[in-house]
Design an enzyme around this catalytic site. Structure first.
Site, PDB file in Angstrom:
ATOM      1  N   SER A  37      20.255  74.823  23.255  1.00 48.58           N
ATOM      2  CA  SER A  37      21.746  74.536  22.611  1.00 48.58           C
ATOM      3  C   SER A  37      22.378  75.835  23.352  1.00 48.58           C
ATOM      4  CB  SER A  37      21.629  74.491  21.637  1.00 48.58           C
ATOM      5  OG  SER A  37      21.248  73.030  21.547  1.00 48.58           O
ATOM      6  N   SER A  62      23.527  72.092  22.291  1.00 46.90           N
ATOM      7  CA  SER A  62      23.981  71.182  21.457  1.00 46.90           C
ATOM      8  C   SER A  62      25.938  72.622  21.619  1.00 46.90           C
ATOM      9  CB  SER A  62      24.307  71.521  20.156  1.00 46.90           C
ATOM     10  OG  SER A  62      23.936  72.850  19.306  1.00 46.90           O
ATOM     11  N   LYS A  93      30.564  79.140  17.610  1.00 46.70           N
ATOM     12  CA  LYS A  93      29.858  78.147  17.052  1.00 46.70           C
ATOM     13  C   LYS A  93      30.117  77.512  15.884  1.00 46.70           C
ATOM     14  CE  LYS A  93      25.516  75.266  18.318  1.00 46.70           C
ATOM     15  NZ  LYS A  93      24.465  75.277  18.864  1.00 46.70           N
TER      16      LYS A  93
HETATM   17  N1  GLN Z   1      18.814  69.324  21.995  1.00 46.52           N
HETATM   18  C1  GLN Z   1      18.053  69.888  21.323  1.00 46.52           C
HETATM   19  C2  GLN Z   1      18.130  69.431  19.620  1.00 46.52           C
HETATM   20  O1  GLN Z   1      18.700  67.812  19.563  1.00 46.52           O
HETATM   21  C3  GLN Z   1      18.233  71.578  21.169  1.00 46.52           C
HETATM   22  C4  GLN Z   1      18.951  71.522  20.226  1.00 46.52           C
HETATM   23  C5  GLN Z   1      19.511  73.441  19.880  1.00 46.52           C
HETATM   24  O2  GLN Z   1      18.981  74.088  20.379  1.00 46.52           O
HETATM   25  N2  GLN Z   1      20.127  73.126  19.020  1.00 46.52           N
HETATM   26  O3  GLN Z   1      17.644  69.531  19.182  1.00 46.52           O
END
Ligand code: GLN
Length: 471
Positions: free
Chosen positions: A165, A141, A66
């Site tokens: 994410s 994400s 990532k």
């Molecule tokens: N969707 C969540 C956010 O926008 C989690 C994102 C993540 O785990 N990086 O904060």
């Protein structure tokens, strides 16, 4: 072929690291233009494969990383225009440990800017498509990593999980994803979003492959003061017979699941019962409110962490002479969602509002954690959906609050610091459905043991490769 099967072939000399690297590189070049899983490919891949000692334990295994995990000499953008041209001078501990064992970084995968989102549509560059249906999102994400693994553009990948994410994209793309106990994997080199919640986690198409990655990268790290002194023993733990476990099904206050998610939950309960688990419904009273606390605490930490992108140290710097004008023009490059988080975070931390928002959210977090501890006196594992439904269409969540609601089931584990794993458990109209297991603090290995039992009881779980396999 799964990562551990590929490893065995390399170990037997039936495949060379170079052949593996070549096949994956060609596959990415052929298929990724229509998927958009990768932001950057490792141009030195073949050179690195050639120079590799083939007797190393992970020799030649490609990993997709990532793009908020820094890689020395390889561009790392965090999905942001602020870091569009950033080439890190150092390596994240997780990546360094994998590389030391012979794994190859294939490339860097797409994500919502700085990890803020649940669909990968908030990437500053382009959205990633779901390999099961290109009109749908891969989740986020870590959507690029999930799509890459599902399409077998890589046998395994790293994601990061602040509020779901790793797990939510894993469920949308029909792969496995683990959010380790907070501190089990070093955060050194993970570009900070919300430091008290962030964890790097593995993604792959089998439980054994998650174990392989965890054994390689987990464990204490002097570079991360929050890393835990808990030596990983994942592959070893998978060989031990599983005792009959008590499974708690969390349902209360969490309605609105799609029929396919409900069906997968019912079917999974049957499988676990068949394995000798006892099942009972339990209540985690604060869980339905976890989302509210998360969307105060995560932006609060983000507003502080993202203060560093001011154009003075690294990353993009807007042209100009006057300091504040340069800072302003530099930070104008953040995407809309990132700006929204910074504003919310700054607000909830500001004098007069701190106690009402940040202080209360912190108190709530302690309560949620205490409730989880009490629950794990009654049961060994918790089972709940990863997401309320399968992958949604691109563009279907223009309202930020609707996007936040995607994280209903995942943020609890982050706030409580607990390990949580998403595993493929069925399909709804051809789209993967994932379910989630949570374990007590530090018992990440137990999660994998239970998931492996499910995988084996269901004949390789519910993993499909819609675009075929590299090997
Ligand atoms: N969707 C969540 C956010 O926008 C989690 C994102 C993540 O785990 N990086 O904060």
């Amino acid at each position: 072929m799964l990562a551990h099967e590929l490893r065995a072939k390399v170990a037997r000399g039936e495949l060379s690291p170079l052949e593996v690297a070549q096949v994956y590189l060609e596959r990415v070049r052929a298929l990724d233009p229509s998927l958009g899983a990768f932001l950057t490919l490792n141009e030195r891949l073949l050179e690195e494969a050639r120079a590799l000692d083939p007797t190393l334990p992970l020799a030649g295994l490609p990993v997709a990383v990532k793009d908020n995990i820094v890689t020395k000499g390889l561009r790392t953008t965090a999905g942001s225009r602020l870091l569009e041209a950033f080439v890190p001078p150092y390596e994240a501990t997780a990546v360094e440990r994998l590389r030391r064992l012979g794994a190859l970084v294939l490339g860097k995968t797409n994500l919502d800017e700085f990890g803020m989102g649940s669909s990968t549509e908030h990437s500053a560059f382009f959205p990633t498509k779901n390999p099961f249906d290109p009109s749908r999102v891969p989740g986020g994400s870590s959507g690029g990593s999930a799509a890459a693994v599902a399409a077998d553009l890589a046998p395994m990948a790293l994601g990061s999980d602040t509020g779901g994410s790793v797990r939510q994209p894993a469920s949308f793309c029909g792969v496995y994803g683990l959010k380790p106990t907070y501190g089990r994997v070093s955060r050194f080199g993970l570009i900070a979003y919300a430091s008290s919640l962030d964890q790097i986690g593995p993604m792959a198409r089998s439980v054994r492959d998650l174990a392989l990655l965890m054994d390689a990268m987990a464990g204490p790290d002097p570079q991360d003061a929050t890393s835990l002194d808990l030596p990983p023993r994942f592959q070893e733990a998978l060989e031990e017979p599983l005792p009959s476990l008590r499974l708690g099904l969390v349902r209360q206050g969490l309605s609105g699941n799609s029929p396919g998610v409900e069906a997968a939950l019912e079917a999974a309960l049957g499988v676990f019962q068949g394995l000798g688990f006892s099942v009972k419904e339990v209540s985690w009273p604060s869980l339905p409110l976890a989302l509210n606390a998360y969307y105060i605490l995560a932006p609060a930490e983000a507003s502080s962490n993202l203060a560093r992108y001011d154009g003075t140290l690294y990353g993009y710097r807007a042209p100009g002479e006057e300091l504040w004008a340069v800072v302003e023009a530099t930070r104008a490059r953040f995407g809309l969602e990132v700006k929204r988080r910074i504003l919310v975070g700054t607000f909830v931390l500001s004098s007069g509002y701190y106690e009402a928002y940040y202080g209360r959210a912190q108190a709530f977090r302690r309560r949620l954690r205490a409730e989880a501890r009490a629950l794990f006196q009654e049961v060994d594992l918790l089972l709940l959906p990863t997401a309320p439904h399968p992958a949604f269409p691109l563009g279907a969540r223009p309202d930020p609050l609707a996007m936040y609601r995607e994280d209903l089931y995942t943020v609890g584990a982050n706030l409580a610091g607990l390990p949580a794993l998403s595993f493929p458990a069925g399909f709804e109209e051809g789209l993967p459905v994932g379910l989630q297991l949570l374990a007590p603090w530090g018992q990440d290995e137990l999660l994998l043991r239970a998931a492996l039992a499910f995988e084996e009881a269901t004949d390789r779980g519910f993993v499909r490769t819609p675009l075929g396999e590299a090997f």
